[in-house]
Design a protein around this motif. Sequence first.
Motif, PDB file in Angstrom:
ATOM      1  N   ASN A  63      48.878  19.708  34.977  1.00  0.00           N
ATOM      2  CA  ASN A  63      50.102  20.225  35.049  1.00  0.00           C
ATOM      3  C   ASN A  63      50.347  21.050  36.111  1.00  0.00           C
ATOM      4  OD1 ASN A  63      49.064  22.545  34.136  1.00  0.00           O
ATOM      5  ND2 ASN A  63      49.402  21.903  32.121  1.00  0.00           N
ATOM      6  N   ASP A  64      51.530  21.765  36.346  1.00  0.00           N
ATOM      7  CA  ASP A  64      51.914  22.534  37.325  1.00  0.00           C
ATOM      8  C   ASP A  64      50.794  24.165  36.998  1.00  0.00           C
ATOM      9  OD1 ASP A  64      52.533  24.606  38.958  1.00  0.00           O
ATOM     10  OD2 ASP A  64      54.598  24.920  38.428  1.00  0.00           O
ATOM     11  N   LYS A  65      49.942  24.336  38.058  1.00  0.00           N
ATOM     12  CA  LYS A  65      49.007  25.510  37.706  1.00  0.00           C
ATOM     13  C   LYS A  65      49.543  26.854  38.057  1.00  0.00           C
ATOM     14  CE  LYS A  65      46.037  23.053  35.619  1.00  0.00           C
ATOM     15  NZ  LYS A  65      45.835  23.101  34.070  1.00  0.00           N
ATOM     16  N   ALA A  66      50.872  26.952  38.366  1.00  0.00           N
ATOM     17  CA  ALA A  66      51.317  27.941  38.897  1.00  0.00           C
ATOM     18  C   ALA A  66      51.026  29.461  38.328  1.00  0.00           C
ATOM     19  CB  ALA A  66      53.041  28.103  39.225  1.00  0.00           C
ATOM     20  N   GLN A  67      50.910  29.636  36.934  1.00  0.00           N
ATOM     21  CA  GLN A  67      50.705  30.399  36.150  1.00  0.00           C
ATOM     22  C   GLN A  67      49.236  31.034  36.139  1.00  0.00           C
ATOM     23  OE1 GLN A  67      51.024  30.156  31.880  1.00  0.00           O
ATOM     24  NE2 GLN A  67      50.127  32.103  31.465  1.00  0.00           N
ATOM     25  N   LEU A  68      48.188  29.985  36.472  1.00  0.00           N
ATOM     26  CA  LEU A  68      46.913  30.378  36.612  1.00  0.00           C
ATOM     27  C   LEU A  68      46.593  30.694  38.170  1.00  0.00           C
ATOM     28  CD1 LEU A  68      44.137  30.406  35.755  1.00  0.00           C
ATOM     29  CD2 LEU A  68      43.865  27.973  36.266  1.00  0.00           C
ATOM     30  N   ALA A  69      47.168  29.927  39.056  1.00  0.00           N
ATOM     31  CA  ALA A  69      47.268  30.468  40.413  1.00  0.00           C
ATOM     32  C   ALA A  69      47.793  31.864  40.708  1.00  0.00           C
ATOM     33  CB  ALA A  69      48.086  29.385  41.418  1.00  0.00           C
ATOM     34  N   GLY A  70      48.644  32.192  39.925  1.00  0.00           N
ATOM     35  CA  GLY A  70      49.149  33.804  39.970  1.00  0.00           C
ATOM     36  C   GLY A  70      47.808  34.653  39.461  1.00  0.00           C
ATOM     37  N   ALA A  71      47.410  34.160  38.403  1.00  0.00           N
ATOM     38  CA  ALA A  71      46.272  35.092  37.973  1.00  0.00           C
ATOM     39  C   ALA A  71      45.184  35.332  39.010  1.00  0.00           C
ATOM     40  CB  ALA A  71      45.842  34.758  36.644  1.00  0.00           C
ATOM     41  N   LEU A  72      44.874  33.966  39.481  1.00  0.00           N
ATOM     42  CA  LEU A  72      43.662  34.049  40.420  1.00  0.00           C
ATOM     43  C   LEU A  72      43.918  34.810  41.707  1.00  0.00           C
ATOM     44  CD1 LEU A  72      42.820  30.192  40.171  1.00  0.00           C
ATOM     45  CD2 LEU A  72      41.339  32.237  39.262  1.00  0.00           C
ATOM     46  N   SER A  73      45.081  34.749  42.090  1.00  0.00           N
ATOM     47  CA  SER A  73      45.713  35.663  43.159  1.00  0.00           C
ATOM     48  C   SER A  73      45.618  37.203  42.895  1.00  0.00           C
ATOM     49  CB  SER A  73      47.025  34.957  43.816  1.00  0.00           C
ATOM     50  OG  SER A  73      47.607  36.008  44.996  1.00  0.00           O
ATOM     51  N   SER A  74      46.051  37.454  41.949  1.00  0.00           N
ATOM     52  CA  SER A  74      46.116  38.663  41.262  1.00  0.00           C
ATOM     53  C   SER A  74      44.815  39.390  41.121  1.00  0.00           C
ATOM     54  CB  SER A  74      46.747  39.008  39.811  1.00  0.00           C
ATOM     55  OG  SER A  74      46.159  38.396  38.952  1.00  0.00           O
ATOM     56  N   GLY A  75      43.656  38.590  40.911  1.00  0.00           N
ATOM     57  CA  GLY A  75      42.234  39.178  40.884  1.00  0.00           C
ATOM     58  C   GLY A  75      41.577  39.064  42.008  1.00  0.00           C
ATOM     59  N   GLU A  76      42.308  38.683  43.172  1.00  0.00           N
ATOM     60  CA  GLU A  76      41.499  38.472  44.279  1.00  0.00           C
ATOM     61  C   GLU A  76      41.444  40.036  44.972  1.00  0.00           C
ATOM     62  OE1 GLU A  76      41.656  35.842  48.355  1.00  0.00           O
ATOM     63  OE2 GLU A  76      43.143  35.951  47.100  1.00  0.00           O
ATOM     64  N   THR A  77      40.312  40.232  45.596  1.00  0.00           N
ATOM     65  CA  THR A  77      40.326  41.486  46.586  1.00  0.00           C
ATOM     66  C   THR A  77      41.230  41.300  47.896  1.00  0.00           C
ATOM     67  OG1 THR A  77      38.047  41.999  45.627  1.00  0.00           O
ATOM     68  CG2 THR A  77      38.820  43.094  47.646  1.00  0.00           C
ATOM     69  N   LYS A  78      42.094  42.233  47.948  1.00  0.00           N
ATOM     70  CA  LYS A  78      43.036  41.922  48.885  1.00  0.00           C
ATOM     71  C   LYS A  78      42.623  42.677  50.336  1.00  0.00           C
ATOM     72  CE  LYS A  78      46.035  39.793  46.703  1.00  0.00           C
ATOM     73  NZ  LYS A  78      46.288  38.324  46.746  1.00  0.00           N
ATOM     74  N   GLU A  79      42.472  42.011  51.485  1.00  0.00           N
ATOM     75  CA  GLU A  79      41.767  42.459  52.445  1.00  0.00           C
ATOM     76  C   GLU A  79      42.548  41.733  53.879  1.00  0.00           C
ATOM     77  OE1 GLU A  79      37.563  42.300  53.073  1.00  0.00           O
ATOM     78  OE2 GLU A  79      37.167  43.612  51.417  1.00  0.00           O
ATOM     79  N   PRO A  80      42.803  42.562  54.703  1.00  0.00           N
ATOM     80  CA  PRO A  80      43.468  42.034  55.913  1.00  0.00           C
ATOM     81  C   PRO A  80      42.659  40.840  56.605  1.00  0.00           C
ATOM     82  CG  PRO A  80      43.349  44.407  56.342  1.00  0.00           C
ATOM     83  CD  PRO A  80      42.626  44.106  54.908  1.00  0.00           C
ATOM     84  N   ILE A  81      43.364  39.803  57.011  1.00  0.00           N
ATOM     85  CA  ILE A  81      42.562  38.543  57.556  1.00  0.00           C
ATOM     86  C   ILE A  81      42.270  38.825  59.116  1.00  0.00           C
ATOM     87  CG2 ILE A  81      42.547  36.177  58.126  1.00  0.00           C
ATOM     88  CD1 ILE A  81      44.772  35.869  55.580  1.00  0.00           C
ATOM     89  N   PRO A  82      41.037  38.890  59.418  1.00  0.00           N
ATOM     90  CA  PRO A  82      40.789  39.212  60.818  1.00  0.00           C
ATOM     91  C   PRO A  82      41.588  38.487  61.650  1.00  0.00           C
ATOM     92  CG  PRO A  82      38.811  39.346  59.530  1.00  0.00           C
ATOM     93  CD  PRO A  82      39.810  38.588  58.714  1.00  0.00           C
ATOM     94  N   GLU A  83      41.983  38.570  62.963  1.00  0.00           N
ATOM     95  CA  GLU A  83      42.478  37.771  64.001  1.00  0.00           C
ATOM     96  C   GLU A  83      41.699  36.474  64.256  1.00  0.00           C
ATOM     97  OE1 GLU A  83      45.771  37.517  65.218  1.00  0.00           O
ATOM     98  OE2 GLU A  83      46.206  39.217  63.787  1.00  0.00           O
ATOM     99  N   SER A  84      40.316  36.865  64.245  1.00  0.00           N
ATOM    100  CA  SER A  84      39.484  35.641  64.798  1.00  0.00           C
ATOM    101  C   SER A  84      39.555  34.529  63.748  1.00  0.00           C
ATOM    102  CB  SER A  84      37.946  36.285  64.833  1.00  0.00           C
ATOM    103  OG  SER A  84      37.636  36.678  63.361  1.00  0.00           O
ATOM    104  N   VAL A  85      39.685  34.882  62.266  1.00  0.00           N
ATOM    105  CA  VAL A  85      39.818  34.102  61.066  1.00  0.00           C
ATOM    106  C   VAL A  85      41.043  33.254  61.319  1.00  0.00           C
ATOM    107  CG1 VAL A  85      39.741  33.631  59.009  1.00  0.00           C
ATOM    108  CG2 VAL A  85      37.956  35.097  59.812  1.00  0.00           C
ATOM    109  N   LYS A  86      42.259  34.177  61.353  1.00  0.00           N
ATOM    110  CA  LYS A  86      43.336  33.331  61.747  1.00  0.00           C
ATOM    111  C   LYS A  86      43.508  32.472  62.785  1.00  0.00           C
ATOM    112  CE  LYS A  86      46.363  37.361  60.261  1.00  0.00           C
ATOM    113  NZ  LYS A  86      47.328  38.343  60.417  1.00  0.00           N
ATOM    114  N   ASN A  87      42.711  32.829  64.124  1.00  0.00           N
ATOM    115  CA  ASN A  87      42.916  31.812  64.910  1.00  0.00           C
ATOM    116  C   ASN A  87      41.977  30.350  64.775  1.00  0.00           C
ATOM    117  OD1 ASN A  87      44.348  33.383  66.669  1.00  0.00           O
ATOM    118  ND2 ASN A  87      42.578  34.464  67.590  1.00  0.00           N
TER     119      ASN A  87
END
Length: 308
Positions: free
Chosen positions: A14-38
């Motif tokens: 089924n749609d895992k939007a609820q679980l995806a939101g929980a997983l996202s909220s539990g993630e440590t938020k750090e800026p993505i380095p430009e090298s990784v973006k590239n």
Amino acid sequence: MVGRYFYKLAIARNDKAQLAGALSSGETKEPIPESVKNTLKNQTHMRDAFIEQNSPEDVFLVSNDRLKLHAYRFYTHADSHKWVIPLHGYTNQGSDMFFFVAMFAQHGFNALVPDLRGAGKSEGDYIGMGWDDRLDIVAWINSIVDLDPAAKIVVYGISMGAATAMMTAGENLPENVAAIVEDCGYTSVADEFSYELHNLYSLPAFPVLPLADKAIRGKAGFSIYQASSVEQLKKAKVPMLFIHGEKDTYVPTEMVYKVYEAAPVDKELLIVKGAPHASSSFVNPKLYFSKIFDFVEKHLPEKKSIGR
């Protein structure tokens, strides 16, 4: 009630939007380095260019429990007997692995990319978490051998796909399977669910997991306690490379040491510094892919093709 809710949240198709939101909220938020973006941008461009030049063929098989399963087949090197089976992660599908198909194609590999049961174009009312999937992968391996009896096959998986690869390793595999590469797979389904219950919801494993297990056994037919990478790896015979990100907060990094120790095979271990879950391939792509292909080529010595 708790068990049925857990089944619907975590296992049911089924749609895992609820679980995806929980997983996202539990993630440590750090800026993505430009090298990784590239790197991500370059990998996306490489994937798109590869697909534009190499359209996959849709192939199907019927599982032992009568599900119609789908995979993409890339037959890009007619003179090569090297094959890779890339396995996708939780809530993903086979097409999410096309970049890795492109990388392996640069090294002369054809590819067969399954939609695991309950994902993509494959049938299934639930996500197999690697356990039922392991038998599906054995069937896909045999389909390659039927097509190319001289095939030398690498099974490569990320996250749930990595757990699937490890669980597959404990089955009776044909000699055509030359190596298995797992990236950030879990020790067992019960361990992973227990970790996420605590990490995301601050809930204890007992009594939630036994209730969830009862519901999953009733709906999906397998026990989360039985679905163990560690126990399957004890029966493994194929050389294996284990990879894990140092900063994995979804599948804790400590799990990789347990699965590594369990496998009585020729094996290597790579911990990618600074990499969150399923991110090692773009946090340090040079190290990541050089390690994979050094390991793979060691077990796939280059031989002159005899053609088909």
